[in-house]
Design a protein around this motif. Structure first.
Motif: not given
Lengths: 73, 462
Positions: A51-52, A54-57, A59-64, B302, B343, B345-346, B348-349, B351-353, B356
């Motif tokens: 997960l670390r 894995r690049p963030l998409p 498309d704005g997914a950065a904010d939980p 996760i 980790d 917070l990642r 929780l990110q 979770r958004v992925e 989607r």
């Protein structure tokens, strides 16, 4: 339970370091719990490392907060 | 009357064939017998329940029944009932009675239902099958097996026909898994659809309250009463209108049947049950469409990271009493102490992925059909499960298909699909988009109108 040095992913803190961190954060955990705690950390490390890395998409997914918003739409 | 589900019980009241005083007396007697056999009850609410039954009988006699008038129900002992201690299955809690009922209990009682028991739970809804204070709950289908958890006593009591329904909580599958292993219907609603006010917390991101029932039509009836904001739970907000299709076919319903992580560790009997459910849904008019969740395999580790980090945070206040906790609780949640913030917070990110990825599936499908869990009920005392004859530890197997719903917040309904060759129930899960519980309940009701798996009762208690 203590972990095989060959199979432990690189960079996972040792028991002394984890015990010190737990104590600093206000938890009193004995040696047995620290061993179990570290084994769990080791067991989860591969998934967490993926997960670390894995690049963030883009498309704005950065904010939980998006995760909560998904449940309110 | 033990063969009556909630809907059947209400029909019997309405025709005058039964009254709530008889039904509650019967439930209390059956609870005593079930507890003797299975260890499913922490406290019986007999005086409170009998008084409520008298009131319900008057309401039926006077023609003023409420929607669930006189229906007995069990309450997992992490959920407050006014005037009754909430132990959370722990030596460390339950010294004082709760000052108020949880929103979910109040809503059921306001609708006329009658709380009759506080049901056994694994400690804090996260411990192992053998909570030190109350011990393991045996499965009514096979007493050498565990009823599952964490809503362990609730599922056992419903399966044993002691009560027609119960309230559980679900953080990684704790409503759906015991429902699956006890041959029941268990609904984990959309996160936030049901207020958690008055529920002993474990993980704010993943936790929900949900009904355990014998039929989909009962789960639908209960959820209709439970849902909606209460002004106190900050995660509970306004909901879309509640509308369950009432047709007897499923024309227009699109279902995806993903593989990958959902089926790679899954017993043949469970997979056969999923295929059977799909076949019946298709025969009823549903269409199978393509749909996969590519990252579903990461949801379990996760999701656990989120759960244990939040649980460790919540339990820091009791950190000087962990020596009195179930060692399994300590082993599980202590790893959350050392989760780095980046980790968590990642996660929780992520979770958004995952949400989607579900959006992409739900663009073409109304439901996902997946196994609820990979096996039949765990064997005691170790709690191991068998998948195609191979033994696996409980936590490596049990939440593989359920944690996705907890991490994303999507609703899931466990539906019994028959018995495995070992004589124990298997289950499939209908996963819907947020606040589309009605779609899952509709499909399950049509399935149950065409099959009888949900009517099967365990042989050991009747």
């Amino acid at each position: 339970m203590t972990g095989n040095p060959v199979s432990v992913p690189e960079g996972v803190p040792g028991t002394a370091e984890l015990a010190a961190l737990a104590a600093r954060l206000g938890y009193r955990v004995d040696d047995e719990v620290v061993l179990a705690l570290r084994a769990a950390v080791v067991g989860a490390e591969d998934a967490v490392a993926r997960l670390r890395a894995r690049p963030l998409p883009a498309d704005g997914a950065a904010d939980p907060a998006h995760g909560d918003a998904w449940l309110r739409r | 009357m033990s063969d009556l589900d909630v809907t059947g019980l209400l029909e019997a009241y309405s025709t005058g064939n039964l009254d709530p005083v008889e039904a509650v007396d019967d439930a209390l007697a059956r609870l005593a017998a079930a507890h003797e056999a299975l260890n499913c009850t922490i406290r019986v609410l007999d005086d409170r329940a009998r008084a409520a039954a008298e009131e319900s009988a008057h309401r039926w006699a006077s023609g003023t029944p409420r929607p669930l008038e006189g229906v007995p129900f069990g309450v997992k002992d992490v959920i407050d009932v006014a005037g009754v201690p909430t132990t959370a299955g722990s030596w460390c809690h339950g010294d004082e009675p709760a000052t108020a009922s949880a929103t979910v209990v109040r809503r059921l009682e306001d609708a006329g239902a009658i709380a009759v028991s506080k049901d056994a739970t694994t400690e804090f809804a996260v411990g192992g099958p053998h909570p030190p204070r109350f011990g393991a709950v045996r499965n009514p289908w096979d007493r050498e097996r565990w009823a599952g958890g964490s809503s362990t006593g609730s599922a056992a009591a419903v399966a044993a026909r002691a009560v027609p329904c119960a309230l559980g909580t679900d953080v990684g599958g704790s409503v759906r898994l015991p429902s699956a292993w006890c041959g029941l219907n268990g609904l984990k609603p959309t996160a936030g659809a049901v207020p958690r006010t008055g529920v002993f917390p474990l993980s704010w991101t993943t936790e929900t309250v949900g009904p355990i029932a014998r039929s989909a039509r009962d789960a639908e009836r209960l959820f209709a009463v439970l849902r909606g904001p209460d002004g106190a739970d900050p995660r509970s907000g306004p909901l879309p209108p509640w509308d369950v299709p009432d047709g007897g076919d499923l024309i227009g319903l699109r279902i995806a049947v993903p593989g990958g992580a959902f089926t790679e560790l899954c017993d043949a009997a469970v997979r056969a049950g999923v295929a059977h459910l799909v076949d019946v849904l298709v025969a009823a008019g549903a269409e199978v469409v393509a749909g996969e969740v590519p990252s579903a395999g990461e949801a379990l580790p996760i999701g656990y990271q989120v759960v244990f980090t939040e649980a460790a945070t919540l339990h820091r206040v009791d950190a000087d009493r962990w020596d009195r906790y179930d060692p399994v609780v300590v082993r599980r949640i202590s790893q959350g102490i050392v989760t780095p913030a980046v980790d968590y917070l990642r996660a929780l990110q992520f979770r958004v992925e995952l949400q989607r990825e579900l959006d992409a599936v739900f663009a073409d499908a109304d439901l996902l059909v997946v196994p609820t869990c990979p096996s039949t009920a765990p064997r005691l005392p170790e709690g191991t499960v068998l998948v195609d004859g191979e033994e696996f530890p409980l936590y490596a197997a049990q939440s593989r298909s359920t944690m996705l719903g907890n991490l994303t917040g999507a609703p899931g309904l466990a539906v019994p699909t028959g018995l495995a060759p070992d004589g124990c129930p298997v289950s499939a899960q209908l996963v819907a988009a947020p606040h589309r519980e009605a779609t899952a309940l509709w499909a399950a009701r049509v399935f149950q109108e065409r099959t009888s798996h949900h009517l099967l009762a365990p042989p050991s208690v009747l």
